[in-house]
Design a protein around this motif. Structure first.
Motif, PDB file in Angstrom:
ATOM      1  N   SER A 154       0.420   2.272   6.758  1.00  0.00           N
ATOM      2  CA  SER A 154       0.807   1.092   6.206  1.00  0.00           C
ATOM      3  C   SER A 154       0.249   0.491   4.259  1.00  0.00           C
ATOM      4  N   ALA A 155       1.382  -0.478   4.226  1.00  0.00           N
ATOM      5  CA  ALA A 155       1.687  -0.551   2.576  1.00  0.00           C
ATOM      6  C   ALA A 155       2.389  -1.986   2.945  1.00  0.00           C
ATOM      7  N   ASP A 156       2.405  -2.536   1.849  1.00  0.00           N
ATOM      8  CA  ASP A 156       3.130  -4.093   1.158  1.00  0.00           C
ATOM      9  C   ASP A 156       4.482  -3.641   1.136  1.00  0.00           C
ATOM     10  N   ARG A 157       5.326  -2.460   0.869  1.00  0.00           N
ATOM     11  CA  ARG A 157       6.278  -1.963   0.336  1.00  0.00           C
ATOM     12  C   ARG A 157       6.770  -0.641   1.405  1.00  0.00           C
ATOM     13  N   ALA A 158       8.633  -0.310   1.073  1.00  0.00           N
ATOM     14  CA  ALA A 158       9.509   1.030   1.486  1.00  0.00           C
ATOM     15  C   ALA A 158       7.991   2.179   0.318  1.00  0.00           C
ATOM     16  N   PRO A 159       8.358   3.506   1.519  1.00  0.00           N
ATOM     17  CA  PRO A 159       7.602   4.278   0.158  1.00  0.00           C
ATOM     18  C   PRO A 159       7.996   4.710  -1.415  1.00  0.00           C
ATOM     19  N   ASP A 160       9.514   4.282  -0.892  1.00  0.00           N
ATOM     20  CA  ASP A 160      10.371   4.484  -2.440  1.00  0.00           C
ATOM     21  C   ASP A 160       9.865   3.616  -3.537  1.00  0.00           C
ATOM     22  N   GLU A 161       9.520   2.288  -2.543  1.00  0.00           N
ATOM     23  CA  GLU A 161       8.924   1.758  -3.723  1.00  0.00           C
ATOM     24  C   GLU A 161       7.379   1.103  -4.501  1.00  0.00           C
ATOM     25  N   ILE A 162       7.138   2.387  -4.202  1.00  0.00           N
ATOM     26  CA  ILE A 162       5.890   2.197  -5.087  1.00  0.00           C
ATOM     27  C   ILE A 162       5.192   2.879  -5.643  1.00  0.00           C
ATOM     28  N   LYS A 163       5.998   2.095  -6.933  1.00  0.00           N
ATOM     29  CA  LYS A 163       5.405   2.513  -8.697  1.00  0.00           C
ATOM     30  C   LYS A 163       3.937   3.585  -8.527  1.00  0.00           C
ATOM     31  N   ASP A 164       4.095   4.385  -9.295  1.00  0.00           N
ATOM     32  CA  ASP A 164       3.294   5.663  -9.811  1.00  0.00           C
ATOM     33  C   ASP A 164       2.484   6.398  -8.465  1.00  0.00           C
ATOM     34  N   LEU A 165       3.505   6.850  -7.404  1.00  0.00           N
ATOM     35  CA  LEU A 165       2.864   7.261  -7.115  1.00  0.00           C
ATOM     36  C   LEU A 165       3.247   8.759  -6.320  1.00  0.00           C
ATOM     37  N   GLU A 166       3.550  10.048  -6.627  1.00  0.00           N
ATOM     38  CA  GLU A 166       3.792  11.118  -6.945  1.00  0.00           C
ATOM     39  C   GLU A 166       4.852  11.283  -5.916  1.00  0.00           C
ATOM     40  N   THR A 167       5.308  12.004  -6.669  1.00  0.00           N
ATOM     41  CA  THR A 167       7.037  12.093  -5.030  1.00  0.00           C
ATOM     42  C   THR A 167       6.380  12.864  -4.551  1.00  0.00           C
ATOM     43  N   ARG A 168       5.381  14.163  -4.487  1.00  0.00           N
ATOM     44  CA  ARG A 168       5.370  14.759  -3.057  1.00  0.00           C
ATOM     45  C   ARG A 168       4.430  14.128  -2.156  1.00  0.00           C
ATOM     46  N   ILE A 169       3.531  13.534  -3.006  1.00  0.00           N
ATOM     47  CA  ILE A 169       3.119  11.887  -1.439  1.00  0.00           C
ATOM     48  C   ILE A 169       4.559  11.547  -1.001  1.00  0.00           C
ATOM     49  N   ARG A 170       5.067  10.649  -2.060  1.00  0.00           N
ATOM     50  CA  ARG A 170       6.250   9.798  -1.801  1.00  0.00           C
ATOM     51  C   ARG A 170       7.496  10.418  -0.427  1.00  0.00           C
ATOM     52  N   SER A 171       7.280  11.332  -1.144  1.00  0.00           N
ATOM     53  CA  SER A 171       8.357  12.244   0.128  1.00  0.00           C
ATOM     54  C   SER A 171       7.070  12.692   1.292  1.00  0.00           C
ATOM     55  N   ARG A 172       5.784  12.942   1.704  1.00  0.00           N
ATOM     56  CA  ARG A 172       4.785  13.199   2.749  1.00  0.00           C
ATOM     57  C   ARG A 172       5.280  12.027   3.885  1.00  0.00           C
ATOM     58  N   LEU A 173       5.606  10.961   2.545  1.00  0.00           N
ATOM     59  CA  LEU A 173       5.077   9.611   4.148  1.00  0.00           C
ATOM     60  C   LEU A 173       6.566   9.022   4.145  1.00  0.00           C
ATOM     61  N   GLN A 174       7.544   9.575   3.630  1.00  0.00           N
ATOM     62  CA  GLN A 174       8.818   9.690   4.414  1.00  0.00           C
ATOM     63  C   GLN A 174       8.948  10.014   5.183  1.00  0.00           C
ATOM     64  N   SER A 175       7.848  11.157   5.571  1.00  0.00           N
ATOM     65  CA  SER A 175       8.842  13.071   6.403  1.00  0.00           C
ATOM     66  C   SER A 175       8.788  12.106   7.949  1.00  0.00           C
ATOM     67  N   GLY A 176       8.159  10.639   8.164  1.00  0.00           N
ATOM     68  CA  GLY A 176       8.210  10.846   9.692  1.00  0.00           C
ATOM     69  C   GLY A 176       8.435   9.547   9.564  1.00  0.00           C
ATOM     70  N   LEU A 177       8.429   8.647  10.971  1.00  0.00           N
ATOM     71  CA  LEU A 177       9.037   7.655  10.727  1.00  0.00           C
ATOM     72  C   LEU A 177       8.702   6.620  10.094  1.00  0.00           C
ATOM     73  N   VAL A 178       9.522   5.628   8.813  1.00  0.00           N
ATOM     74  CA  VAL A 178       9.305   4.764   7.824  1.00  0.00           C
ATOM     75  C   VAL A 178       9.761   2.942   9.058  1.00  0.00           C
ATOM     76  N   VAL A 179       9.756   2.534   9.435  1.00  0.00           N
ATOM     77  CA  VAL A 179       9.907   1.352   9.923  1.00  0.00           C
ATOM     78  C   VAL A 179       9.307  -0.370   9.207  1.00  0.00           C
ATOM     79  N   ASP A 180       9.880  -0.917   9.068  1.00  0.00           N
ATOM     80  CA  ASP A 180       9.563  -2.462   8.280  1.00  0.00           C
ATOM     81  C   ASP A 180       9.092  -3.333   9.550  1.00  0.00           C
ATOM     82  N   LEU A 181       8.530  -3.940   9.395  1.00  0.00           N
ATOM     83  CA  LEU A 181       8.322  -5.616   9.333  1.00  0.00           C
ATOM     84  C   LEU A 181       8.810  -6.661   8.657  1.00  0.00           C
ATOM     85  N   HIS A 182       9.694  -7.383   9.171  1.00  0.00           N
ATOM     86  CA  HIS A 182      10.816  -8.550   8.494  1.00  0.00           C
ATOM     87  C   HIS A 182       9.784  -9.224   8.479  1.00  0.00           C
ATOM     88  N   PRO A 183      10.389 -10.061   7.977  1.00  0.00           N
ATOM     89  CA  PRO A 183       9.960 -11.619   7.442  1.00  0.00           C
ATOM     90  C   PRO A 183      10.346 -12.223   8.660  1.00  0.00           C
TER      91      PRO A 183
END
Ligand SMILES: Nc1ncnc2c1ncn2[C@@H]1O[C@H](COP(=O)(O)OP(=O)(O)OP(=O)(O)O)[C@@H](O)[C@H]1O
Length: 460
Positions: free
Chosen positions: A255-284
């Motif tokens: 879990s995170a407070d924002r989408a993988p591509d919005e997390i600054k200072d995260l290594e690209t390879r981790i970002r892409s791993r995090l995006q490789s499954g299912l990304v779903v958000d909880l809306h306000p």
């Protein structure tokens, strides 16, 4: 503020910030007394710990404390465990993470437990999770993972703003998986705890144990992963753990407070791993979901305080006014029940005003004209100066009208004042702009959607 009052307040604090945060940050604080100037001292295990609590929970603590102890005006955090020796610094952890290494050593007992996870909150189950439009996708995805069948999406990445139910859903998955298969090793922890464990293992030269442990679980859940952004060696270790588990087809939930591509200072390879499954958000949350949550919590409270009654309209009022996050909503309800049972009165609007003045004030967030102008300019990719400035270029006219419209809707400023802030051409300009957007909203779906999205973003 007596020691007993401080202890009694803990339950309220726990309800406000959640079990995890409470256990990590508030429970270790010790009572240090109040001086004649109203300064209430809390003893923290380390300086780092104290300043972390102060900047993250200081306002909330002061608000809660001053409710039960009017004499407290300020909080002070000092280090209060002198018997602990100065912790040695880690040799191998990078400088940025060293401060945490040293501080953590004092805070935590040596890791003897086999699975260094955080405790699961029994109340966070699927049964107690209220489903509405803003969270139905996340809920469905969580349910699917909780069935424990073949791993279809790995990782499941849940994200959303503060207090929208990410932790709740993760715990619910863990409970359900364990119920279905008690032999499953499910490890849930926050990214912060992952880092603590990692630097501790480094310091104690127990990296092999650490690696083995994290690679032997069936399901790994890491909450608030944005925490590891910018922490290079923790990211590196997280990356390896992640890969090792995915290779073994073990389920990972993040879990995170924002989408993988919005997390600054995260290594690209981790970002892409995090995006490789299912990304779903909880809306306000929307009004209906908030009301549903309040109603379900009231049922629970009623079981404990059978004699308390709630006047019609109170829950609707709260659902309408407290739109920030569910945690605040729950905290408000807890406080209402506590007050009502203390004074032996029904929960009516008077009690709401008396006991929730600070919460209601805080939720009355004032949106400024500048904020609206900035957001709208960003949204339409134009410069702020072009929106406010004298240029009468057609490209800027529509964003300018949208911004004027939002200023009229979301602030209490008069038309001439809004006009002045947009360069003060002519006082009918704003009126015209507002009217134009009102008309367009009726017939142009795109404009209507843009305006609605901007309004939500500004009110969030
Ligand atoms: N849909 C829901 N139904 C019932 N309770 C909810 C719902 N959403 C959130 N809550 C409650 O709100 C509180 C905050 O939720 P939770 O701790 O899961 O938020 P979070 O998204 O993990 O926040 P953070 O970003 O602070 O970690 C919890 O007590 C949780 O039970």
């Amino acid at each position: 503020m007596t020691r007993d009052k401080w202890i009694a307040l803990q339950e309220q604090i726990r309800a406000t910030i959640g079990q995890n945060n409470y256990k990590t940050w508030i429970e270790p604080l010790l009572y240090g007394g109040v001086d004649s100037e109203g300064e209430f001292t809390l003893l923290a295990p380390t300086n780092f710990f104290g300043s972390y609590v102060e900047s993250n929970y200081g306002d909330m603590l002061l608000a809660q404390i001053s409710l039960v102890s009017a004499e407290v005006r300020r909080l002070a955090f000092t280090v209060g465990r002198a018997e602990h020796p100065e912790a040695p610094r880690a040799e191998t952890a990078p400088v940025a993470e060293q401060a945490v290494v040293a501080d953590t050593v004092v805070k935590e007992a040596p890791a003897k437990d086999a699975l260094p996870g955080a405790p699961l909150d029994a109340r966070f189950s699927f049964d107690t999770f209220v489903v509405g439009k803003p969270n139905e996708l996340a809920h469905a995805a969580a349910k699917r993972v909780a069935e424990g069948g073949p791993v279809t999406f790995n990782p499941l990445f849940l994200y959303g703003g503060v207090g929208l139910g990410k932790t709740h859903l993760m715990h619910a998955i863990a409970h359900e998986l364990k119920t279905r298969n008690p032999h499953l090793t499910v490890l849930y922890l926050s990214a912060e705890q992952f880092m603590y464990r990692f630097v501790q293992a480094l310091r104690e030269r127990k990296m092999m144990d650490f690696k083995e442990l994290f690679r032997s679980v069936d399901v790994l859940m890491v909450d608030d992963v944005q925490f590891i952004a910018g922490k290079d060696s923790t990211q590196e270790e997280f990356f390896h753990t992640f890969n090792a588990l995915v290779d073994q087809n073990k389920q990972i939930i993040i879990s995170a407070d924002r989408a993988p591509d919005e997390i600054k200072d995260l290594e690209t390879r981790i970002r892409s791993r995090l995006q490789s499954g299912l990304v779903v958000d909880l809306h306000p949350t929307d009004y209906e979901l908030r009301l549903g949550i309040l109603q379900s919590k009231v049922e629970v409270y009623k079981g404990m305080h059978a004699n308390l009654t709630i006047q019609d309209g109170v829950l609707e009022f709260l659902a309408h006014r407290i739109s920030t996050n569910v945690r605040v909503l729950e905290g408000a309800l807890t406080r209402l029940f506590a007050f009502a049972s203390l004074v032996g009165k029904p929960i009516d609007m008077d009690l709401v005003q008396d006991s929730l003045a600070d919460v209601l004030r805080a939720s009355e967030r004032k949106i400024s004209i500048e904020e609206i102008q900035r957001r709208v300019a960003e949204h339409y990719h134009i410069r702020l100066s072009d929106m406010i400035g004298p240029k009468r270029v057609r490209n800027f006219a529509r964003p300018r009208q949208v911004a004027m419209y939002l200023c009229k809707q979301l602030t209490s400023r008069s038309l001439p004042e809004i006009d002045r802030r947009f360069g003060g051409r002519d006082h009918t300009t704003v009126m015209h702009g507002v009217k134009r957007i009102e008309e367009l909203r009726m017939k142009d779906g795109q404009i209507d959607e843009d305006v609605e999205m901007l309004r939500r973003a500004l009110e969030a």
